[in-house]
Design a protein around this motif. Structure first.
Motif, PDB file in Angstrom:
ATOM      1  N   UNK A 289       1.596 -50.969 -30.896  1.00  0.00           N
ATOM      2  CA  UNK A 289       1.434 -50.441 -32.359  1.00  0.00           C
ATOM      3  C   UNK A 289       1.319 -49.048 -32.517  1.00  0.00           C
ATOM      4  N   UNK A 290       0.782 -48.398 -31.535  1.00  0.00           N
ATOM      5  CA  UNK A 290       0.805 -46.939 -31.432  1.00  0.00           C
ATOM      6  C   UNK A 290       2.350 -46.261 -31.105  1.00  0.00           C
ATOM      7  N   UNK A 291       2.995 -47.217 -30.489  1.00  0.00           N
ATOM      8  CA  UNK A 291       4.428 -46.464 -30.223  1.00  0.00           C
ATOM      9  C   UNK A 291       5.360 -46.753 -31.226  1.00  0.00           C
ATOM     10  N   UNK A 292       4.936 -47.913 -32.172  1.00  0.00           N
ATOM     11  CA  UNK A 292       5.639 -48.085 -33.492  1.00  0.00           C
ATOM     12  C   UNK A 292       5.449 -47.150 -34.505  1.00  0.00           C
ATOM     13  N   UNK A 293       4.218 -46.786 -34.429  1.00  0.00           N
ATOM     14  CA  UNK A 293       3.521 -45.844 -35.407  1.00  0.00           C
ATOM     15  C   UNK A 293       4.144 -44.379 -35.010  1.00  0.00           C
ATOM     16  N   UNK A 294       4.329 -44.076 -33.867  1.00  0.00           N
ATOM     17  CA  UNK A 294       4.981 -42.853 -33.435  1.00  0.00           C
ATOM     18  C   UNK A 294       6.501 -42.783 -33.933  1.00  0.00           C
ATOM     19  N   UNK A 295       7.102 -43.659 -33.717  1.00  0.00           N
ATOM     20  CA  UNK A 295       8.437 -43.811 -34.126  1.00  0.00           C
ATOM     21  C   UNK A 295       8.573 -43.710 -35.920  1.00  0.00           C
ATOM     22  N   UNK A 296       7.570 -44.335 -36.482  1.00  0.00           N
ATOM     23  CA  UNK A 296       7.637 -44.397 -37.909  1.00  0.00           C
ATOM     24  C   UNK A 296       7.351 -43.117 -38.492  1.00  0.00           C
ATOM     25  N   UNK A 297       6.554 -42.483 -37.930  1.00  0.00           N
ATOM     26  CA  UNK A 297       6.183 -40.806 -38.596  1.00  0.00           C
ATOM     27  C   UNK A 297       7.137 -39.910 -37.966  1.00  0.00           C
TER      28      UNK A 297
END
Length: 385
Positions: A289-297
């Motif tokens: 989830x953190x990896x996906x959030x990093x990509x999303x922002x």
């Protein structure tokens, strides 16, 4: 450490001369890191189980509840990595609001809530283990995450800033969140409640020992080293000499951890499995989830990686100390705290390789970096023929 799986790198080396030269430069420690970690686990487990009184002797070497062998291993592990941080570049991290806000949300809102939910869903009939896991979820990582981030070629400066930020919030929020998740929220939901007796000093002590000492040592080493010589000498001559000690410290810590709990792990395997399941889900969900959030922002590879590892790890020393002080060394809460790092170590090692694999697929336009524990990163452009 290699930026990709050793087997895959070896297979490509035959057709890629540049890659072959890179692999050839890796130390034996870096090439076979998973092997050494697995061996350390086995050695610790066997020593704790087969050598009479070995685990008890290690546990007895403590000051005010802090295990000296574990403290020594963590300090030796963290010092070389923090000595590699370029402290004059920290301002580039503190100005990145996307990274800082994302880290705070993940660590202090999502992480504890996720562990609370998993503990109640998967351990509804085991209140001691459930409470221990909730305490683990409240203790955000300030130590071992430094080396996982470095092995995955994350942003060292960003890791230093995020770990320091989480340390401040840990002092402020740990006791409050413990009261909320153990006493208030269960009461609202009609569930059994529990208490948490933790002193502010226990939290401050954990931060000062496991972050303050190696951070100060790393900062002074770089400052004095560059003043006496220059940055080129410091990074090309000095850092490679102290770099391997990070791995030595990691392996020593793993041996001690497994030796301390060798008997409990082997004598209560079903309990360990029950505790391990929510932990496995927690580490995987938080990291992904953190990896996906990093990509999303819109974060790049290095800061996305740093965000993921700083959110997924936990401060097991603090969790264990709190559990022992509140419920006793032989309590189920203490066992749950101990199982935490035993699951975290192999899972996050695996996620290091997952992160490096994802980099080539999700960040193909960014220059690759070869980062060994022996020294600073080497960019793809620097190592191309």
């Amino acid at each position: 450490m290699s930026t990709e799986n050793t087997t895959g790198a070896a297979q490509r080396a035959a057709t890629d001369p540049a890659e072959a030269s890179v692999v050839a430069k890796l130390s034996t420690l870096d090439r076979f890191l998973p092997v050494w970690i697995l061996a350390a686990m086995i050695v610790g487990l066997l020593a704790g189980r087969l050598i009479p009184g070995f685990g008890e002797a290690l546990g007895a070497v403590a000051i005010d509840g802090v295990s000296l062998p574990i403290a020594l291993g963590l300090l030796v592990m963290m010092y070389p990595v923090l000595a590699k941080v370029r402290y004059d570049r920290l301002d580039t991290v503190t100005g990145d609001r996307r990274l800082l806000v994302s880290s705070l949300v993940l660590n202090w809102l999502i992480g504890p809530a996720l562990m609370f939910a998993l503990a109640w869903l998967l351990l509804p009939d085991l209140p001691e283990y459930r409470t221990g896991l909730i305490v683990v979820g409240l203790a955000r990582c300030i130590a071992m995450v430094i080396i996982w981030n470095d092995l995955a070629c994350g942003d060292r400066e960003a890791a230093a800033v995020l770990v320091a930020l989480n340390s401040v919030f840990q002092v402020i929020a740990f006791g409050v969140l413990g009261w909320f998740y153990l006493a208030v929220l269960p009461g609202w939901l009609g569930l059994p409640t529990a208490g948490l007796d933790v002193s502010a000093w226990a939290i401050v002590r954990s931060v000062l020992i496991f972050l303050g000492i190696p951070l100060l040592a790393g900062y002074l080493t770089r400052r004095l080293g560059e003043r006496a010589k220059d940055r080129t000498w410091y990074e090309e001559r000095f850092l490679p000499r102290i770099g391997p000690f990070a791995l030595y410290g990691l392996l020593f810590t793993i041996v001690v951890l497994f030796a301390l709990q060798g008997d409990a792990i082997t004598s209560r395997p079903l309990d360990v499995v029950r505790i391990a399941l929510p932990l496995l889900i927690y580490f995987a969900v938080m990291w992904a989830g953190s990896y996906a959030l990093g990509r999303a922002v819109g974060l790049g590879y290095e800061r996305t990686t740093t965000l993921a590892f700083t959110a997924a790890g936990n401060n097991f020393e603090l969790a264990i100390a709190v559990a022992i002080a509140t419920w006793g060394a032989t309590s189920g809460q203490a066992l749950a705290g101990v199982v935490g790092p035993l699951i975290e170590v192999p899972v996050l090692v695996a996620l290091v390789y997952v992160s490096l694999w994802l980099r080539r697929r999700l960040f193909p336009t960014q220059p690759e970096a070869l980062r060994s524990l022996d020294g600073p990163a080497t960019t793809h452009s620097q190592r191309s023929p």
